[in-house]
Design a protein around this motif. Structure first.
Motif, PDB file in Angstrom:
ATOM      1  N   ILE A 207       0.796  -1.200   0.118  1.00 43.64           N
ATOM      2  CA  ILE A 207      -0.066   0.016   0.039  1.00 43.64           C
ATOM      3  C   ILE A 207       0.990   1.344  -0.074  1.00 43.64           C
ATOM      4  CG2 ILE A 207      -1.770   1.351   1.098  1.00 43.64           C
ATOM      5  CD1 ILE A 207      -2.825  -1.409   2.554  1.00 43.64           C
ATOM      6  N   ALA A 208       0.667   2.105  -0.985  1.00 41.54           N
ATOM      7  CA  ALA A 208       1.629   3.407  -1.018  1.00 41.54           C
ATOM      8  C   ALA A 208       0.619   4.682  -0.944  1.00 41.54           C
ATOM      9  CB  ALA A 208       2.146   3.322  -2.646  1.00 41.54           C
ATOM     10  N   GLN A 209       1.330   5.498  -0.317  1.00 44.97           N
ATOM     11  CA  GLN A 209       0.588   6.756  -0.367  1.00 44.97           C
ATOM     12  C   GLN A 209       1.574   8.052  -0.470  1.00 44.97           C
ATOM     13  OE1 GLN A 209      -1.998   8.603   2.653  1.00 44.97           O
ATOM     14  NE2 GLN A 209      -1.009   7.635   4.290  1.00 44.97           N
ATOM     15  N   ILE A 210       1.114   8.925  -0.849  1.00 48.01           N
ATOM     16  CA  ILE A 210       1.832  10.365  -0.874  1.00 48.01           C
ATOM     17  C   ILE A 210       1.166  11.380  -0.258  1.00 48.01           C
ATOM     18  CG2 ILE A 210       2.725  12.051  -2.713  1.00 48.01           C
ATOM     19  CD1 ILE A 210       2.354   9.677  -4.916  1.00 48.01           C
ATOM     20  N   GLY A 211       1.774  12.152   0.731  1.00 43.98           N
ATOM     21  CA  GLY A 211       1.248  12.943   1.443  1.00 43.98           C
ATOM     22  C   GLY A 211       2.028  14.036   2.179  1.00 43.98           C
ATOM     23  N   LYS A 212       1.500  14.785   3.093  1.00 46.50           N
ATOM     24  CA  LYS A 212       2.275  15.756   3.922  1.00 46.50           C
ATOM     25  C   LYS A 212       2.456  15.350   5.106  1.00 46.50           C
ATOM     26  CE  LYS A 212       1.704  19.867   1.720  1.00 46.50           C
ATOM     27  NZ  LYS A 212       2.158  21.369   1.726  1.00 46.50           N
ATOM     28  N   ALA A 213       3.728  15.587   5.815  1.00 50.30           N
ATOM     29  CA  ALA A 213       4.150  14.996   7.155  1.00 50.30           C
ATOM     30  C   ALA A 213       4.756  16.274   7.681  1.00 50.30           C
ATOM     31  CB  ALA A 213       5.181  13.802   7.077  1.00 50.30           C
ATOM     32  N   PHE A 214       4.686  16.191   8.786  1.00 43.14           N
ATOM     33  CA  PHE A 214       5.156  17.361   9.848  1.00 43.14           C
ATOM     34  C   PHE A 214       6.109  16.955  11.021  1.00 43.14           C
ATOM     35  CE2 PHE A 214       0.973  17.896   7.950  1.00 43.14           C
ATOM     36  CZ  PHE A 214       0.918  19.015   7.636  1.00 43.14           C
ATOM     37  N   ARG A 215       7.242  17.808  10.993  1.00 41.30           N
ATOM     38  CA  ARG A 215       8.221  17.392  12.048  1.00 41.30           C
ATOM     39  C   ARG A 215       8.679  18.670  12.541  1.00 41.30           C
ATOM     40  NH1 ARG A 215      11.709  12.195   9.913  1.00 41.30           N
ATOM     41  NH2 ARG A 215       9.441  10.852   9.246  1.00 41.30           N
ATOM     42  N   ASN A 216       8.848  18.695  14.060  1.00 45.04           N
ATOM     43  CA  ASN A 216       9.169  20.093  14.522  1.00 45.04           C
ATOM     44  C   ASN A 216      10.908  20.113  14.515  1.00 45.04           C
ATOM     45  OD1 ASN A 216       8.556  22.562  15.510  1.00 45.04           O
ATOM     46  ND2 ASN A 216       8.115  21.923  17.510  1.00 45.04           N
ATOM     47  N   GLU A 217      11.357  19.954  13.169  1.00 48.07           N
ATOM     48  CA  GLU A 217      12.909  19.944  13.179  1.00 48.07           C
ATOM     49  C   GLU A 217      13.659  20.752  14.051  1.00 48.07           C
ATOM     50  OE1 GLU A 217      14.532  17.469  11.527  1.00 48.07           O
ATOM     51  OE2 GLU A 217      13.147  16.537  10.233  1.00 48.07           O
ATOM     52  N   ILE A 218      14.584  20.319  14.735  1.00 47.97           N
ATOM     53  CA  ILE A 218      15.528  21.419  15.436  1.00 47.97           C
ATOM     54  C   ILE A 218      16.237  22.526  14.649  1.00 47.97           C
ATOM     55  CG2 ILE A 218      17.545  21.747  16.931  1.00 47.97           C
ATOM     56  CD1 ILE A 218      16.835  18.943  17.854  1.00 47.97           C
ATOM     57  N   ALA A 219      16.701  21.959  13.607  1.00 41.40           N
ATOM     58  CA  ALA A 219      17.427  23.056  12.546  1.00 41.40           C
ATOM     59  C   ALA A 219      17.022  22.624  11.055  1.00 41.40           C
ATOM     60  CB  ALA A 219      19.041  22.919  12.785  1.00 41.40           C
ATOM     61  N   ALA A 220      15.975  23.486  10.571  1.00 43.80           N
ATOM     62  CA  ALA A 220      15.293  23.406   9.328  1.00 43.80           C
ATOM     63  C   ALA A 220      16.214  24.441   8.440  1.00 43.80           C
ATOM     64  CB  ALA A 220      14.037  23.367   9.301  1.00 43.80           C
ATOM     65  N   ARG A 221      17.331  24.102   7.959  1.00 42.24           N
ATOM     66  CA  ARG A 221      18.217  25.150   7.414  1.00 42.24           C
ATOM     67  C   ARG A 221      18.894  24.909   5.919  1.00 42.24           C
ATOM     68  NH1 ARG A 221      21.158  26.549  12.656  1.00 42.24           N
ATOM     69  NH2 ARG A 221      19.173  26.851  13.989  1.00 42.24           N
ATOM     70  N   GLN A 222      18.362  24.043   5.605  1.00 41.25           N
ATOM     71  CA  GLN A 222      19.145  23.418   4.305  1.00 41.25           C
ATOM     72  C   GLN A 222      18.091  23.522   3.287  1.00 41.25           C
ATOM     73  OE1 GLN A 222      20.058  20.003   6.132  1.00 41.25           O
ATOM     74  NE2 GLN A 222      22.172  20.435   5.780  1.00 41.25           N
ATOM     75  N   PHE A 223      17.373  24.684   3.075  1.00 43.60           N
ATOM     76  CA  PHE A 223      16.362  25.077   2.040  1.00 43.60           C
ATOM     77  C   PHE A 223      15.491  23.880   2.077  1.00 43.60           C
ATOM     78  CE2 PHE A 223      15.827  25.663  -2.870  1.00 43.60           C
ATOM     79  CZ  PHE A 223      14.852  26.700  -2.614  1.00 43.60           C
ATOM     80  N   ILE A 224      15.138  23.282   1.139  1.00 50.82           N
ATOM     81  CA  ILE A 224      13.901  22.281   0.973  1.00 50.82           C
ATOM     82  C   ILE A 224      14.494  20.710   1.283  1.00 50.82           C
ATOM     83  CG2 ILE A 224      12.309  23.637  -0.264  1.00 50.82           C
ATOM     84  CD1 ILE A 224      13.392  21.956  -2.752  1.00 50.82           C
ATOM     85  N   PHE A 225      15.731  20.840   1.855  1.00 50.21           N
ATOM     86  CA  PHE A 225      16.323  19.382   2.226  1.00 50.21           C
ATOM     87  C   PHE A 225      15.560  18.968   3.555  1.00 50.21           C
ATOM     88  CE2 PHE A 225      19.033  16.677   4.565  1.00 50.21           C
ATOM     89  CZ  PHE A 225      19.384  15.566   3.583  1.00 50.21           C
ATOM     90  N   ARG A 226      15.418  19.830   4.356  1.00 52.26           N
ATOM     91  CA  ARG A 226      14.855  19.598   5.745  1.00 52.26           C
ATOM     92  C   ARG A 226      13.989  20.495   6.076  1.00 52.26           C
ATOM     93  NH1 ARG A 226      16.569  15.844   8.986  1.00 52.26           N
ATOM     94  NH2 ARG A 226      18.524  15.789   8.379  1.00 52.26           N
ATOM     95  N   THR A 227      12.810  20.340   6.224  1.00 48.83           N
ATOM     96  CA  THR A 227      11.740  21.232   6.374  1.00 48.83           C
ATOM     97  C   THR A 227      10.763  20.717   7.502  1.00 48.83           C
ATOM     98  OG1 THR A 227      10.375  20.367   4.503  1.00 48.83           O
ATOM     99  CG2 THR A 227      11.651  22.395   4.131  1.00 48.83           C
ATOM    100  N   ARG A 228      10.089  21.646   7.977  1.00 52.08           N
ATOM    101  CA  ARG A 228       8.911  21.039   9.031  1.00 52.08           C
ATOM    102  C   ARG A 228       7.477  20.759   8.427  1.00 52.08           C
ATOM    103  NH1 ARG A 228      11.559  25.848  12.049  1.00 52.08           N
ATOM    104  NH2 ARG A 228      13.012  24.657  13.347  1.00 52.08           N
ATOM    105  N   GLU A 229       7.484  21.337   7.446  1.00 51.77           N
ATOM    106  CA  GLU A 229       6.202  20.674   6.638  1.00 51.77           C
ATOM    107  C   GLU A 229       6.795  19.990   5.352  1.00 51.77           C
ATOM    108  OE1 GLU A 229       2.796  23.414   6.201  1.00 51.77           O
ATOM    109  OE2 GLU A 229       2.079  22.086   4.474  1.00 51.77           O
TER     110      GLU A 229
END
Ligand code: ATP
Length: 472
Positions: A207-229
């Motif tokens: 079963i596969a799905q594509i969708g949003k996930a959310f993480r309160n990343e400590i350091a989200a600073r590498q452009f879209i590499f690591r984001t909170r949404e």
């Protein structure tokens, strides 16, 4: 609302160039920019959305359309809070946080240690603090922003984002909190039984799905590499335990093949084997891509053999039997799982990073996105040579109207032809079609220019559709 200050940290020159291109050409924008931005959140403009959707569609085609054993799901972002207790996220989904006492820059302690070659991924906090102490003694522990060495000890920081969804009060207490999902696969486990009962698939199936996930990343600073949404593309493959090794290897092959088919060079990809596994897991590898914008290899996808942990836990916490009955062997068991988990936004960055090309064309320096044709946001741009000649404009519009029913096209009559080529090159458009005086006065042919070589050829208007059908 707590707004994180957007900290300016050093980014590589290549990353700055990519960020600048993304903004200039309408791929990706800082979220809430007119209010000063919101850390770790990005919005996708016209071309970024098209590129992201094309990557998503290519993944979906390879996972669903090209196979006959994987089904789709689109589950809700909000899920029953017990989901994340059962999965272990409420108790354990955290990263080690350290903070600079001077400038209050927050950093991930495991990433600091990894910078010194110490493997710290998912290691206990005591281990991390011991290693940090050693660096402190050696005067090597420094803030990545201000360079001073007054850094706190590491503490666990939960990545779960809470909401008061459906709560009768606006207070956020453990008893009324509903989390934003930190990964999409949770929904798959909860709808496993409904999928089996409605579609009656035989094991093994996915079963596969594509969708949003959310993480309160400590350091989200590498452009879209690591984001909170962010968006994930995940697949859970349900198997009998005895097939784990075979199916795990199969999925490693399938996923690596996909990256190669999308034009990522072999030498920019590698496997990273996790040494420290979760207690229920038997194997975990990451696909790593060599990001020139990040200065080296980093994870884009994880492939994990998760045992029967997920379905067993949800069965235990919900009280619902999630076992599978095999008609042929008359065996009843909780299926084991092989998971593939890729970050869609990270893949957007990977494809931009790989496509960003500078060369010399006709003695002039130029910048272009050498995106694979199937992923390019715009496939064909159609121009009249001059915008103030109605006959040229009319003919170009006529061609555009025909081609756009088959391909994602763009009509452009801004500026001169050189400027239009530069714009389309930066967007990554594989072909430009120009209508000139010869087209209408002489031969009913147009000039088709190839993005990668700059080569131009004359093609009959009534053969254009065929010509491009062969190219895409
Ligand atoms: P990391 O160690 O980098 O924090 P992870 O190993 O926790 O990531 P997984 O939970 O395995 O990541 O997530 C699967 C995939 O989802 C990752 O390979 C990545 O592509 C994507 N992903 C995870 N976190 C983020 C994020 N904060 N922003 C963008 N993509 C993410």
């Amino acid at each position: 609302m707590i707004k994180e200050k957007i900290v300016k940290v050093e980014t590589s020159k290549r990353m700055e160039e990519i960020i600048s291109l993304c903004k200039r050409r309408g791929f990706v924008f800082q979220g809430s920019e007119i209010y000063g931005g919101l850390g770790g959140v990005y919005d996708y403009g016209h071309y970024g959305t098209l590129l992201k959707n094309n990557i998503r569609d290519s993944w979906q085609k390879s996972m669903i359309q090209d196979r006959d054993d994987v089904y789709l799901l689109d589950s809700a972002i909000f899920m029953h809070p017990t989901t994340w207790v059962a999965s272990g996220h409420v108790g354990n989904f955290d990263d080690p946080l350290v903070e600079c006492r001077k400038c209050h820059n927050r950093m991930r302690a495991d990433h600091i240690l990894e910078g010194f070659g110490i493997s710290a991924d998912k290691m206990p906090i005591d281990f991390i603090n011991k290693e940090l102490d050693k660096l402190r003694e050696e005067k090597k522990l420094k803030c990545s922003t201000c360079g001073l060495s007054d850094i706190t000890s590491a503490k666990k920081f939960s990545l779960m984002i809470k909401s008061n969804f459906g709560s009768p009060t606006d207070e956020l207490k453990e008893e009324n909190v509903v989390y934003l999902r930190p990964e999409t696969c949770g929904g798959i486990y909860l709808q496993y039984k409904n999928t089996v009962d409605s579609l009656h698939p035989k094991l093994p199936f996915g079963i596969a799905q594509i969708g949003k996930a959310f993480r309160n990343e400590i350091a989200a600073r590498q452009f879209i590499f690591r984001t909170r949404e962010f968006e994930q593309m995940e697949m859970q493959y349900f198997i009998h335990k005895k097939d784990t090794k075979e199916k795990y290897e199969m999925w490693k092959d399938v996923r690596m093949k996909w990256y190669l088919e999308q034009g990522i060079p072999k030498d920019k990809l590698k496997w990273y084997k996790h040494e420290k596994l979760a207690h229920y897991a038997s194997e975990a590898y990451d696909v790593k891509y060599d990001f020139s914008s990040l200065g080296g290899f980093d994870e884009v996808e994880g492939i994990h053999a998760r045992g029967d942990w997920d379905l067993s836990q949800h069965s235990k916490f919900s009280g619902v039997d999630l076992s599978y009955y095999d008609d042929e062997t008359k065996e009843r068991f909780i299926p084991h799982i092989v998971e593939t988990s890729a970050g869609l936004n990270r893949l957007v960055l990977m494809f931009l990073d790989n496509a960003y090309t500078e060369d010399n064309l006709g003695g002039e320096k130029r910048l272009f996105l050498k995106l694979p044709k199937q992923l390019a946001p715009i496939k064909i741009a159609v121009f009249p040579l001059l915008r103030n000649k109605p006959a040229l404009v009319e003919k170009a519009k006529e061609i555009y109207d025909i081609l756009k029913t088959y391909f994602m096209c763009e009509f452009d009559d801004n500026g001169n032809i050189g400027k239009r080529y530069r714009r389309q090159d930066e967007i990554g458009t594989p072909y430009c079609v120009t209508v000139d005086f010869e087209t209408i006065e002489k031969d009913n042919m147009v000039t088709v220019r190839d993005r990668d070589t700059g080569n131009q050829e004359r093609i009959k208007i009534n053969e254009l559709k065929e010509f491009f059908a062969k190219k895409f």
